[in-house]
Design a protein around this motif. Structure first.
Motif, PDB file in Angstrom:
ATOM      1  N   TRP A 176       0.833  -1.214   0.000  1.00 14.59           N
ATOM      2  CA  TRP A 176       0.000   0.000   0.000  1.00 14.59           C
ATOM      3  C   TRP A 176       0.863   1.258   0.000  1.00 14.59           C
ATOM      4  O   TRP A 176       0.549   2.232  -0.701  1.00 14.59           O
ATOM      5  N   GLU A 204       0.484   3.614  -3.078  1.00 18.96           N
ATOM      6  CA  GLU A 204      -0.365   4.750  -2.742  1.00 18.96           C
ATOM      7  C   GLU A 204       0.442   5.988  -2.366  1.00 18.96           C
ATOM      8  O   GLU A 204       0.167   7.092  -2.843  1.00 18.96           O
ATOM      9  N   TRP A 258     -12.515   6.845  -1.664  1.00 16.10           N
ATOM     10  CA  TRP A 258     -11.172   6.286  -1.723  1.00 16.10           C
ATOM     11  C   TRP A 258     -11.027   5.445  -2.977  1.00 16.10           C
ATOM     12  O   TRP A 258     -12.022   4.943  -3.519  1.00 16.10           O
ATOM     13  N   THR A 266      -6.746   1.633  -1.560  1.00 18.98           N
ATOM     14  CA  THR A 266      -6.915   2.100  -0.185  1.00 18.98           C
ATOM     15  C   THR A 266      -8.099   1.409   0.486  1.00 18.98           C
ATOM     16  O   THR A 266      -8.027   1.023   1.661  1.00 18.98           O
ATOM     17  N   THR A 316      -7.806  -1.026   3.661  1.00 22.35           N
ATOM     18  CA  THR A 316      -8.576  -0.746   4.880  1.00 22.35           C
ATOM     19  C   THR A 316      -9.359  -1.969   5.323  1.00 22.35           C
ATOM     20  O   THR A 316      -9.380  -2.318   6.519  1.00 22.35           O
TER      21      THR A 316
END
Length: 260
Positions: free
Chosen positions: A98, A102, A197, A201, A205
């Motif tokens: 991530w 990201e 999002w 993401t 999550t």
């Protein structure tokens, strides 16, 4: 006198017969009541654990342990942190992916190419450096995907996809309105979250929640269930008040007559 004596004797005989019959009837009912009470007592004592389990409130009415609800096996062990090293490694790897995609804004193809370049460079230098230090070059093992593993993963995906298609078919058939509305509401919520999002993401999550929420619930399930029981009772109470003050005053009959 003889007649009176015989009559008295017959009366006494009838009274004794009636009393004996009463005693037998009383004993019969008493035995039946005691047997039924004993059977009821045995029935109650035969399953005290089940009675206690039925009285205990569980979140969403679950009957199975959290480990079985997560599917059991290694995935459930990872989500419940049965092996802390493996769970931490999986969560750390997901966090690294991530962060790279990201925060650093790496692209998938770029990451794969850079990883292969680094691996090939290390192996190439290691193989050539062995000739300078008078050591035999390292023997690289043959890397190949086993057929049974690939077929097992494909079969597992096939089963899950088929089950999802069966569920979608049952929902689309219109037989269960509540399930249809619940699925539509869930998809609508996911679409809202997707607009806030991006997919990575959102996926990360959910992955973190899978590694935290089941573990915390499994550890503090008694406290969580007790709190949820109180919350559910309060919600039902407030809904009852709302139903009496608002819903009961809605003229349902007149609306039905208008649309009829």
């Amino acid at each position: 006198m003889a007649d009176n004596t015989a009559a008295d004797h017959e009366k006494e005989h009838e009274q004794s017969f009636v009393e004996s019959m009463k005693e037998k009837i009383t004993e019969t009912f008493h035995d039946g009541d005691s047997a039924s009470s004993d059977s009821d007592h045995d029935g109650k004592d035969s399953s005290p654990v089940e009675d206690v389990k039925n009285k205990i409130y569980r979140l969403f009415g679950r009957e199975k342990p959290v480990h079985k609800l997560l599917g059991g096996g290694k995935p459930a062990d990872i989500f419940l942190w049965k092996d802390k090293k493996v769970s931490a490694g999986v969560l750390g790897f997901a966090t690294l992916i991530w962060v790279l995609f990201e925060l650093v804004e790496y692209h998938l193809l770029t990451l794969v190419c850079h990883t292969l370049i680094l691996a090939l460079a290390v192996l190439f230098l290691w193989s050539n450096a062995s000739s300078f230090i008078n050591k035999s070059p390292p023997k690289f093992p043959d890397v190949a995907l086993p057929e049974d593993v690939v077929l097992g993963v494909a079969n597992a995906l096939r089963i899950e996809i088929n089950q999802a298609l069966v569920i979608l078919k049952s929902i689309a058939s219109g037989k269960d309105l509540k399930k249809f509305l619940a699925v539509v509401a869930g998809l609508w919520v996911v679409s809202i979250l997707g607009s806030c999002w991006n997919f990575l993401t959102l996926f990360y999550t959910l992955f973190v929640l899978l590694h935290t929420v089941p573990y915390l619930y499994d550890r503090y399930e008694d406290k969580v269930d007790a709190f949820c029981e109180k919350a559910e009772a309060e919600i039902k109470k407030q809904y009852g008040v709302f139903s009496v003050k608002v819903l009961s005053k809605v003229p349902v009959g007149s609306l039905k007559s208008k649309f009829a």
